[in-house]
Design a protein around this motif. Structure first.
Motif, PDB file in Angstrom:
ATOM      1  N   VAL A 193      -6.003  -5.204   5.698  1.00 13.11           N
ATOM      2  CA  VAL A 193      -5.302  -4.057   6.286  1.00 13.11           C
ATOM      3  C   VAL A 193      -6.070  -2.764   6.004  1.00 13.11           C
ATOM      4  O   VAL A 193      -6.240  -1.914   6.889  1.00 13.11           O
ATOM      5  CB  VAL A 193      -3.858  -3.956   5.750  1.00 13.11           C
ATOM      6  CG1 VAL A 193      -3.229  -2.612   6.116  1.00 13.11           C
ATOM      7  CG2 VAL A 193      -3.017  -5.102   6.301  1.00 13.11           C
ATOM      8  N   ILE A 194      -6.536  -2.608   4.772  1.00 13.93           N
ATOM      9  CA  ILE A 194      -7.307  -1.407   4.401  1.00 13.93           C
ATOM     10  C   ILE A 194      -8.568  -1.305   5.259  1.00 13.93           C
ATOM     11  O   ILE A 194      -8.901  -0.232   5.777  1.00 13.93           O
ATOM     12  CB  ILE A 194      -7.675  -1.443   2.902  1.00 13.93           C
ATOM     13  CG1 ILE A 194      -6.416  -1.281   2.054  1.00 13.93           C
ATOM     14  CG2 ILE A 194      -8.681  -0.336   2.580  1.00 13.93           C
ATOM     15  CD1 ILE A 194      -6.636  -1.524   0.571  1.00 13.93           C
ATOM     16  N   ILE A 229       0.819  -1.212   0.000  1.00 11.48           N
ATOM     17  CA  ILE A 229       0.000   0.000   0.000  1.00 11.48           C
ATOM     18  C   ILE A 229       0.857   1.268   0.000  1.00 11.48           C
ATOM     19  O   ILE A 229       0.618   2.186  -0.803  1.00 11.48           O
ATOM     20  CB  ILE A 229      -0.972   0.000   1.197  1.00 11.48           C
ATOM     21  CG1 ILE A 229      -1.961  -1.155   1.058  1.00 11.48           C
ATOM     22  CG2 ILE A 229      -1.712   1.326   1.298  1.00 11.48           C
ATOM     23  CD1 ILE A 229      -2.835  -1.379   2.282  1.00 11.48           C
ATOM     24  N   PRO A 230       1.869   1.374   0.884  1.00 16.10           N
ATOM     25  CA  PRO A 230       2.694   2.600   0.868  1.00 16.10           C
ATOM     26  C   PRO A 230       3.345   2.848  -0.482  1.00 16.10           C
ATOM     27  O   PRO A 230       3.398   3.987  -0.959  1.00 16.10           O
ATOM     28  CB  PRO A 230       3.734   2.338   1.967  1.00 16.10           C
ATOM     29  CG  PRO A 230       3.077   1.364   2.885  1.00 16.10           C
ATOM     30  CD  PRO A 230       2.263   0.490   1.997  1.00 16.10           C
ATOM     31  N   VAL A 266      10.901   3.948  -9.652  1.00 12.29           N
ATOM     32  CA  VAL A 266       9.672   3.933  -8.836  1.00 12.29           C
ATOM     33  C   VAL A 266       8.470   3.603  -9.711  1.00 12.29           C
ATOM     34  O   VAL A 266       7.605   2.804  -9.335  1.00 12.29           O
ATOM     35  CB  VAL A 266       9.478   5.294  -8.124  1.00 12.29           C
ATOM     36  CG1 VAL A 266       8.093   5.376  -7.491  1.00 12.29           C
ATOM     37  CG2 VAL A 266      10.550   5.499  -7.068  1.00 12.29           C
ATOM     38  N   ARG A 267       8.387   4.231 -10.882  1.00 13.61           N
ATOM     39  CA  ARG A 267       7.267   3.965 -11.786  1.00 13.61           C
ATOM     40  C   ARG A 267       7.274   2.528 -12.266  1.00 13.61           C
ATOM     41  O   ARG A 267       6.216   1.893 -12.398  1.00 13.61           O
ATOM     42  CB  ARG A 267       7.346   4.921 -12.978  1.00 13.61           C
ATOM     43  CG  ARG A 267       6.969   6.355 -12.625  1.00 13.61           C
ATOM     44  CD  ARG A 267       7.283   7.309 -13.753  1.00 13.61           C
ATOM     45  NE  ARG A 267       6.803   8.656 -13.465  1.00 13.61           N
ATOM     46  CZ  ARG A 267       7.203   9.745 -14.113  1.00 13.61           C
ATOM     47  NH1 ARG A 267       8.087   9.635 -15.118  1.00 13.61           N
ATOM     48  NH2 ARG A 267       6.725  10.933 -13.806  1.00 13.61           N
ATOM     49  N   SER A 268       8.466   1.994 -12.526  1.00 14.85           N
ATOM     50  CA  SER A 268       8.576   0.614 -12.988  1.00 14.85           C
ATOM     51  C   SER A 268       8.102  -0.352 -11.899  1.00 14.85           C
ATOM     52  O   SER A 268       7.348  -1.299 -12.173  1.00 14.85           O
ATOM     53  CB  SER A 268      10.022   0.300 -13.362  1.00 14.85           C
ATOM     54  OG  SER A 268      10.168  -1.058 -13.697  1.00 14.85           O
ATOM     55  N   LYS A 269       8.530  -0.097 -10.671  1.00 13.13           N
ATOM     56  CA  LYS A 269       8.108  -0.959  -9.559  1.00 13.13           C
ATOM     57  C   LYS A 269       6.614  -0.843  -9.323  1.00 13.13           C
ATOM     58  O   LYS A 269       5.945  -1.828  -9.006  1.00 13.13           O
ATOM     59  CB  LYS A 269       8.879  -0.589  -8.290  1.00 13.13           C
ATOM     60  CG  LYS A 269      10.350  -0.998  -8.313  1.00 13.13           C
ATOM     61  CD  LYS A 269      11.042  -0.625  -7.008  1.00 13.13           C
ATOM     62  CE  LYS A 269      12.499  -1.067  -7.018  1.00 13.13           C
ATOM     63  NZ  LYS A 269      13.203  -0.694  -5.756  1.00 13.13           N
ATOM     64  N   ALA A 270       6.078   0.378  -9.486  1.00 15.59           N
ATOM     65  CA  ALA A 270       4.644   0.588  -9.271  1.00 15.59           C
ATOM     66  C   ALA A 270       3.822  -0.212 -10.277  1.00 15.59           C
ATOM     67  O   ALA A 270       2.752  -0.740  -9.939  1.00 15.59           O
ATOM     68  CB  ALA A 270       4.308   2.071  -9.377  1.00 15.59           C
ATOM     69  N   SER A 271       4.323  -0.289 -11.508  1.00 14.93           N
ATOM     70  CA  SER A 271       3.579  -1.023 -12.535  1.00 14.93           C
ATOM     71  C   SER A 271       3.565  -2.528 -12.271  1.00 14.93           C
ATOM     72  O   SER A 271       2.737  -3.262 -12.822  1.00 14.93           O
ATOM     73  CB  SER A 271       4.204  -0.764 -13.915  1.00 14.93           C
ATOM     74  OG  SER A 271       5.517  -1.292 -13.975  1.00 14.93           O
ATOM     75  N   GLN A 272       4.478  -2.991 -11.402  1.00 13.88           N
ATOM     76  CA  GLN A 272       4.571  -4.414 -11.101  1.00 13.88           C
ATOM     77  C   GLN A 272       3.870  -4.794  -9.791  1.00 13.88           C
ATOM     78  O   GLN A 272       3.871  -5.956  -9.401  1.00 13.88           O
ATOM     79  CB  GLN A 272       6.051  -4.824 -11.002  1.00 13.88           C
ATOM     80  CG  GLN A 272       6.837  -4.588 -12.273  1.00 13.88           C
ATOM     81  CD  GLN A 272       8.336  -4.771 -12.067  1.00 13.88           C
ATOM     82  OE1 GLN A 272       8.764  -5.356 -11.082  1.00 13.88           O
ATOM     83  NE2 GLN A 272       9.132  -4.277 -13.007  1.00 13.88           N
ATOM     84  N   LEU A 273       3.279  -3.795  -9.108  1.00 11.42           N
ATOM     85  CA  LEU A 273       2.678  -4.064  -7.795  1.00 11.42           C
ATOM     86  C   LEU A 273       1.400  -4.886  -7.887  1.00 11.42           C
ATOM     87  O   LEU A 273       1.078  -5.646  -6.983  1.00 11.42           O
ATOM     88  CB  LEU A 273       2.400  -2.735  -7.069  1.00 11.42           C
ATOM     89  CG  LEU A 273       3.645  -1.947  -6.651  1.00 11.42           C
ATOM     90  CD1 LEU A 273       3.238  -0.615  -6.037  1.00 11.42           C
ATOM     91  CD2 LEU A 273       4.493  -2.754  -5.669  1.00 11.42           C
ATOM     92  N   GLY A 274       0.685  -4.712  -8.959  1.00  8.42           N
ATOM     93  CA  GLY A 274      -0.514  -5.515  -9.166  1.00  8.42           C
ATOM     94  C   GLY A 274      -1.676  -5.122  -8.272  1.00  8.42           C
ATOM     95  O   GLY A 274      -1.661  -4.085  -7.597  1.00  8.42           O
ATOM     96  N   GLN A 275      -2.708  -5.960  -8.257  1.00  6.01           N
ATOM     97  CA  GLN A 275      -3.907  -5.697  -7.473  1.00  6.01           C
ATOM     98  C   GLN A 275      -3.675  -6.057  -6.003  1.00  6.01           C
ATOM     99  O   GLN A 275      -2.768  -6.814  -5.668  1.00  6.01           O
ATOM    100  CB  GLN A 275      -5.083  -6.512  -8.028  1.00  6.01           C
ATOM    101  CG  GLN A 275      -5.437  -6.185  -9.467  1.00  6.01           C
ATOM    102  CD  GLN A 275      -5.936  -4.756  -9.632  1.00  6.01           C
ATOM    103  OE1 GLN A 275      -6.715  -4.268  -8.828  1.00  6.01           O
ATOM    104  NE2 GLN A 275      -5.471  -4.095 -10.679  1.00  6.01           N
ATOM    105  N   SER A 276      -4.536  -5.514  -5.156  1.00  5.59           N
ATOM    106  CA  SER A 276      -4.440  -5.807  -3.728  1.00  5.59           C
ATOM    107  C   SER A 276      -4.801  -7.270  -3.470  1.00  5.59           C
ATOM    108  O   SER A 276      -5.778  -7.788  -4.015  1.00  5.59           O
ATOM    109  CB  SER A 276      -5.400  -4.916  -2.932  1.00  5.59           C
ATOM    110  OG  SER A 276      -5.052  -3.561  -3.068  1.00  5.59           O
ATOM    111  N   ASP A 277      -3.994  -7.939  -2.625  1.00  8.39           N
ATOM    112  CA  ASP A 277      -4.324  -9.316  -2.254  1.00  8.39           C
ATOM    113  C   ASP A 277      -5.224  -9.309  -1.022  1.00  8.39           C
ATOM    114  O   ASP A 277      -5.612  -8.254  -0.511  1.00  8.39           O
ATOM    115  CB  ASP A 277      -3.051 -10.128  -2.009  1.00  8.39           C
ATOM    116  CG  ASP A 277      -2.145  -9.506  -0.940  1.00  8.39           C
ATOM    117  OD1 ASP A 277      -2.646  -8.696  -0.122  1.00  8.39           O
ATOM    118  OD2 ASP A 277      -0.945  -9.822  -0.917  1.00  8.39           O
ATOM    119  N   ALA A 278      -5.563 -10.489  -0.521  1.00  2.79           N
ATOM    120  CA  ALA A 278      -6.501 -10.595   0.603  1.00  2.79           C
ATOM    121  C   ALA A 278      -5.951  -9.908   1.849  1.00  2.79           C
ATOM    122  O   ALA A 278      -6.700  -9.254   2.596  1.00  2.79           O
ATOM    123  CB  ALA A 278      -6.788 -12.072   0.888  1.00  2.79           C
TER     124      ALA A 278
END
Length: 461
Positions: free
Chosen positions: A263-264, A101-102, A246-258
């Motif tokens: 946490v949200i 999330i961060p 940072v942008r490259s890593k962000a594109s690889q973060l994917g959708q939120s898992d369970a």
């Protein structure tokens, strides 16, 4: 002579002086001793003579050694509810660190700021302050503290040497405190000031009336704090390579898992309950934090392990905060704080309005830097200062705002509980907060004495 030795010498001088010197009229020997212990601790903290937690423990035992309070009451004041709130609320940082999330939020913020580090710092400070208008200072600061980690990691910021790290770690807690100016729900000091003012005058300040004064104040002080930080600690530039990474890593973060979704839900629930606590007394901030902490360990939730939680709590911060509570209780108990208030009120007789407000604002800013118990100070000053306003011919409602804002934020020393959340990270020293805090402190004094009365008169209060 090293800075540490200077701090030790000053600390001893303050203690011996408070013990041997005859107290001034109106101040007891015990009151002078309580101020001596406080001054000694400040010298040791500023000069970093001892680790901050060790200095805190020393101050705590000096109180019973000098017979200012028995050992039982000293330790009782150490463990007040605020200490347990700090311990429990660090669960937010622990569980955020286990998610992506961060990184997702930071990627959006860095896209907005680009390679401009000053713009990035402003974004952090403005977002922290804005959220704090409706959320308690500490959980707000904790949230943005968690968001700062991936940025500092991305730019390879080193504690003690990174100016970007200094800007964020000093700016986040200050912005969280400043944001509390915006609405009555921003901090419990606002509610207390409104209540005490109504008791003293019979006149109530409404939620919207408070915002007319509070919103301009938080915008002015957030901007001034940002300006001071980026000019004194020029943050290192963010290169195109870092931004691209940072942008490259962000594109690889994917959708939120369970786990992220849990946490949200957990954090959102805590914030909703904290906000609701401004109107529902049963939702006490500390109780909500502790119940939330317990819930994170329940079967099928299990957001963290006990070992992760223990490692995530900065116990040095807890010790410093608890020990400051002990010394502040001694200062209050033996009338030293009241003596300072009476001395000020006597000194302002026959003064014009502007000098009174400038003098009073200066006193509050200096006092709050070393006396981080805002609610007690607000309670101590309200009634006598309303009398000063009535005698001086200016609106007493100004006093409610000056007290709430003056004791709601501090820039000069990181011994306030919100400040201590980031101090433990090692990015800045106490001398750094002094350097960065002088300009905003002067700005606060001027705005309290000039801008607040102007807005109050403008809206007819």
């Amino acid at each position: 002579m090293t800075k540490k030795i200077i701090g030790l010498i000053l600390g001893v001088i303050f203690l011996i002086g408070a013990k041997l010197v005859s107290p001034p009229a109106g101040l007891s020997e015990q009151g002078l001793l309580s101020l001596g212990i406080l001054a000694s601790g400040i010298a040791l903290w500023i000069c970093e003579t001892l680790p901050s937690a060790i200095t805190g423990l020393l101050l705590m035992v000096l109180v019973p050694i000098f017979n200012l309070m028995d050992m039982t009451n000293a330790f009782k004041n150490f463990g007040n509810i605020s200490v347990f709130f700090i311990i429990a609320s660090f669960s937010i940082v622990v569980i955020l660190r286990k998610t992506k999330i961060p990184e997702k939020i930071v990627a959006r913020m860095m896209n907005w700021a680009g390679t401009n580090p000053e713009k990035l710092v402003f974004g952090f400070l403005f977002c922290t302050a804005t959220l704090s208008t409706v959320v308690s200072n500490t959980p707000d600061a904790l949230m943005f503290l968690g968001l700062s980690y991936p940025i500092l990691k991305a730019v390879n910021a080193k504690p003690g040497s990174s100016n970007l790290g200094k800007c964020l770690m000093i700016g986040i807690p200050i912005s969280a405190m400043i944001g509390g100016f915006g609405t009555p729900a921003g901090t419990n000091i606002n509610i207390l000031a409104m209540s005490l003012f109504e008791q003293a005058t019979g006149t109530a300040i409404t939620f919207v009336q408070w915002m007319y004064v509070g919103v301009p104040m938080y915008l002015i002080m957030t901007t001034l704090t940002w300006f001071s930080l980026v000019k004194i600690f020029k943050p290192e530039p963010i290169t195109e390579e870092i931004l691209a990474e940072v942008r490259s890593k962000a594109s690889q973060l994917g959708q939120s898992d369970a786990y992220e979704q849990k946490v949200i839900i957990a954090i959102t629930t805590l914030f909703v309950l904290w906000i609701a606590g401004s109107w529902i007394p049963a939702l006490n901030t500390t109780i909500v934090a502790i119940v939330g902490l317990v819930a994170m360990f329940l079967p099928k939730i299990e957001l963290m392990t006990w070992d992760e939680f223990c490692k995530g709590v900065p116990w040095a911060v807890v010790i410093v905060f608890g020990s400051v509570n002990v010394v502040a209780a001694a200062v209050l108990k033996h009338g030293a704080a009241q003596w300072i208030a009476d001395l000020f009120i006597h000194s302002t007789q026959n003064m014009a309005v502007l000098p009174i407000l400038l003098f009073f604002s200066l006193l509050i800013v200096c006092m709050h830097a070393v006396f981080p118990v805002g609610p007690a100070a607000v309670a101590m000053f309200t009634a006598p200062m309303v009398a000063v306003a009535n005698a001086g011919g200016f609106s007493p409602v100004i006093i409610a705002f000056v007290l709430a804002f003056g004791f709601g934020a501090t820039w000069l020393l990181p011994i306030n509980p919100v400040f201590l959340l980031t101090y433990n990270e090692g990015y800045y020293k106490m001398t750094d907060t002094l350097k960065a805090g002088i300009l905003p402190s002067i700005g606060l004094i001027v705005t309290l004495a000039v801008v607040v009365p102007f807005i109050v008169s403008l809206i007819g209060l």
